[in-house]
Design a protein around this motif. Structure first.
Motif, PDB file in Angstrom:
ATOM      1  N   MET A  81       0.833  -1.190   0.000  1.00 51.42           N
ATOM      2  CA  MET A  81       0.000   0.000   0.000  1.00 51.42           C
ATOM      3  C   MET A  81       0.882   1.259   0.000  1.00 51.42           C
ATOM      4  N   TRP A  82       2.097   1.161   0.603  1.00 52.14           N
ATOM      5  CA  TRP A  82       2.975   2.331   0.575  1.00 52.14           C
ATOM      6  C   TRP A  82       3.273   2.736  -0.858  1.00 52.14           C
ATOM      7  N   LYS A  83       3.560   1.774  -1.709  1.00 51.24           N
ATOM      8  CA  LYS A  83       3.926   2.084  -3.090  1.00 51.24           C
ATOM      9  C   LYS A  83       2.707   2.494  -3.913  1.00 51.24           C
ATOM     10  N   ILE A  84       1.520   1.998  -3.555  1.00 53.18           N
ATOM     11  CA  ILE A  84       0.316   2.335  -4.311  1.00 53.18           C
ATOM     12  C   ILE A  84      -0.156   3.751  -3.987  1.00 53.18           C
ATOM     13  N   TYR A  85      -0.185   4.104  -2.706  1.00 56.56           N
ATOM     14  CA  TYR A  85      -0.802   5.365  -2.300  1.00 56.56           C
ATOM     15  C   TYR A  85       0.175   6.463  -1.894  1.00 56.56           C
ATOM     16  N   GLY A  86       1.401   6.129  -1.569  1.00 56.05           N
ATOM     17  CA  GLY A  86       2.382   7.153  -1.236  1.00 56.05           C
ATOM     18  C   GLY A  86       3.095   7.587  -2.502  1.00 56.05           C
ATOM     19  N   SER A  87       3.516   8.845  -2.524  1.00 58.27           N
ATOM     20  CA  SER A  87       4.290   9.272  -3.684  1.00 58.27           C
ATOM     21  C   SER A  87       5.630   8.544  -3.644  1.00 58.27           C
ATOM     22  N   PRO A  88       6.339   8.461  -4.752  1.00 62.37           N
ATOM     23  CA  PRO A  88       7.585   7.694  -4.767  1.00 62.37           C
ATOM     24  C   PRO A  88       8.540   8.129  -3.654  1.00 62.37           C
TER      25      PRO A  88
ATOM     26  N   ALA B 273       8.016   8.801  -0.555  1.00 60.40           N
ATOM     27  CA  ALA B 273       7.500   9.575   0.576  1.00 60.40           C
ATOM     28  C   ALA B 273       6.039   9.238   0.798  1.00 60.40           C
ATOM     29  N   GLY B 274       5.585   9.488   1.981  1.00 59.30           N
ATOM     30  CA  GLY B 274       4.186   9.258   2.315  1.00 59.30           C
ATOM     31  C   GLY B 274       4.051   8.991   3.796  1.00 59.30           C
ATOM     32  N   VAL B 275       2.862   9.217   4.309  1.00 60.39           N
ATOM     33  CA  VAL B 275       2.572   8.922   5.711  1.00 60.39           C
ATOM     34  C   VAL B 275       1.245   8.184   5.792  1.00 60.39           C
TER      35      VAL B 275
ATOM     36  N   PRO C 145       8.409   3.473   4.765  1.00 61.95           N
ATOM     37  CA  PRO C 145       9.761   2.901   4.829  1.00 61.95           C
ATOM     38  C   PRO C 145      10.600   3.272   3.606  1.00 61.95           C
ATOM     39  N   PHE C 146       9.975   3.821   2.589  1.00 68.34           N
ATOM     40  CA  PHE C 146      10.687   4.221   1.372  1.00 68.34           C
ATOM     41  C   PHE C 146      11.062   5.708   1.392  1.00 68.34           C
ATOM     42  N   ALA C 147      10.695   6.410   2.471  1.00 69.17           N
ATOM     43  CA  ALA C 147      10.964   7.851   2.563  1.00 69.17           C
ATOM     44  C   ALA C 147      12.459   8.094   2.795  1.00 69.17           C
TER      45      ALA C 147
ATOM     46  N   PHE D 245       0.486  14.754  18.125  1.00 63.86           N
ATOM     47  CA  PHE D 245       0.505  13.306  17.916  1.00 63.86           C
ATOM     48  C   PHE D 245       1.920  12.833  17.594  1.00 63.86           C
ATOM     49  N   PRO D 246       2.250  11.567  17.934  1.00 65.47           N
ATOM     50  CA  PRO D 246       3.585  11.047  17.622  1.00 65.47           C
ATOM     51  C   PRO D 246       3.751  10.714  16.137  1.00 65.47           C
ATOM     52  N   VAL D 247       4.980  10.822  15.676  1.00 67.50           N
ATOM     53  CA  VAL D 247       5.351  10.463  14.303  1.00 67.50           C
ATOM     54  C   VAL D 247       6.435   9.395  14.421  1.00 67.50           C
ATOM     55  N   THR D 248       6.206   8.249  13.779  1.00 70.80           N
ATOM     56  CA  THR D 248       7.180   7.155  13.841  1.00 70.80           C
ATOM     57  C   THR D 248       7.510   6.687  12.430  1.00 70.80           C
ATOM     58  N   ALA D 249       8.636   6.004  12.319  1.00 70.05           N
ATOM     59  CA  ALA D 249       9.035   5.420  11.036  1.00 70.05           C
ATOM     60  C   ALA D 249       8.448   4.017  10.931  1.00 70.05           C
ATOM     61  N   SER D 250       8.031   3.641   9.751  1.00 68.47           N
ATOM     62  CA  SER D 250       7.537   2.284   9.521  1.00 68.47           C
ATOM     63  C   SER D 250       8.664   1.290   9.727  1.00 68.47           C
ATOM     64  N   LYS D 251       8.317   0.162  10.321  1.00 66.84           N
ATOM     65  CA  LYS D 251       9.304  -0.904  10.527  1.00 66.84           C
ATOM     66  C   LYS D 251       9.119  -2.027   9.507  1.00 66.84           C
ATOM     67  N   LEU D 252       8.359  -1.753   8.457  1.00 64.52           N
ATOM     68  CA  LEU D 252       8.038  -2.771   7.466  1.00 64.52           C
ATOM     69  C   LEU D 252       9.273  -3.427   6.864  1.00 64.52           C
ATOM     70  N   LEU D 253      10.303  -2.641   6.566  1.00 61.63           N
ATOM     71  CA  LEU D 253      11.503  -3.177   5.918  1.00 61.63           C
ATOM     72  C   LEU D 253      12.645  -3.426   6.906  1.00 61.63           C
ATOM     73  N   ALA D 254      12.386  -3.240   8.201  1.00 57.75           N
ATOM     74  CA  ALA D 254      13.424  -3.463   9.212  1.00 57.75           C
ATOM     75  C   ALA D 254      13.696  -4.953   9.348  1.00 57.75           C
ATOM     76  N   PRO D 255      14.915  -5.317   9.637  1.00 59.25           N
ATOM     77  CA  PRO D 255      15.208  -6.743   9.833  1.00 59.25           C
ATOM     78  C   PRO D 255      14.463  -7.255  11.070  1.00 59.25           C
ATOM     79  N   PRO D 256      14.114  -8.531  11.076  1.00 56.37           N
ATOM     80  CA  PRO D 256      13.405  -9.082  12.243  1.00 56.37           C
ATOM     81  C   PRO D 256      14.311  -9.024  13.476  1.00 56.37           C
ATOM     82  N   PRO D 257      13.711  -8.991  14.659  1.00 52.87           N
ATOM     83  CA  PRO D 257      14.541  -8.943  15.865  1.00 52.87           C
ATOM     84  C   PRO D 257      15.334 -10.242  16.030  1.00 52.87           C
TER      85      PRO D 257
END
Length: 162
Positions: free
Chosen positions: A1-8, A10-12, A126-128, A147-159
């Motif tokens: 969905m990040w790639k579909i709805y966020g601009s290349p 960037a996106g929140v 995660p592409f920002a 409100f808080p702003v956080t980075a997506s952990k979608l592409l982060a390595p697993p713990p």
């Protein structure tokens, strides 16, 4: 969905829920309706709807991955009666003298909304680029929001398990 709805790159994503939405709009006197979108096959024609709002809550089933809800405000106080002249023509089996709606279209409505109540948090794509999160935080601060702003952990390595 990040790639579909966020601009290349960037996106929140705005994280909220129906309770927050209702509370954020509570100072308005208007009635709002929140509904879950139904995804249907456009080749199948169904007759009968439980109410007029149903037609606003339907989308092609190819979009079902969105799991969308919609907030609807319908100003039912402004009504145009195209059949005000009531001129049914038996010969043509049609109405004659339909009254055209000459009112100018209103492009939209404005409502009071407490954005800090509405938004639980923002998640940055995660592409920002690396500077994007701090730019969103600066913008939030300039607008006086909390409100808080956080980075997506979608592409982060697993713990790591130790």
């Amino acid at each position: 969905m990040w790639k579909i709805y966020g601009s290349p790159g960037a996106g929140v994503a705005v994280v909220s829920n129906g309770g927050r939405l209702g509370e954020a709009l509570a100072t308005n006197s208007e009635d709002f309706h929140l509904g879950k979108v139904r995804y249907e096959n456009p080749d199948i024609l169904e007759f009968g709807m439980s109410n007029l709002f149903d037609s606003l809550l339907v989308k092609r089933e190819s979009y079902s991955y969105e799991k969308e809800v919609r907030l609807v405000y319908w100003d039912t106080g402004v009504f145009h009666d195209a059949l005000a002249n009531d001129a049914w023509n038996e010969l043509t089996m049609r109405f004659d003298d339909l009254v055209e709606d000459q009112r100018t279209l209103t492009p939209g409505y404005s409502f009071q909304c407490d954005v800090d109540v509405l938004i639980e948090r923002l998640i940055v794509s995660p592409f920002a680029p690396s500077w994007y999160l701090s730019m969103i935080e600066r913008l939030r601060d300039q607008l006086g929001l909390r409100f808080p702003v956080t980075a997506s952990k979608l592409l982060a390595p697993p713990p790591k398990i130790s």
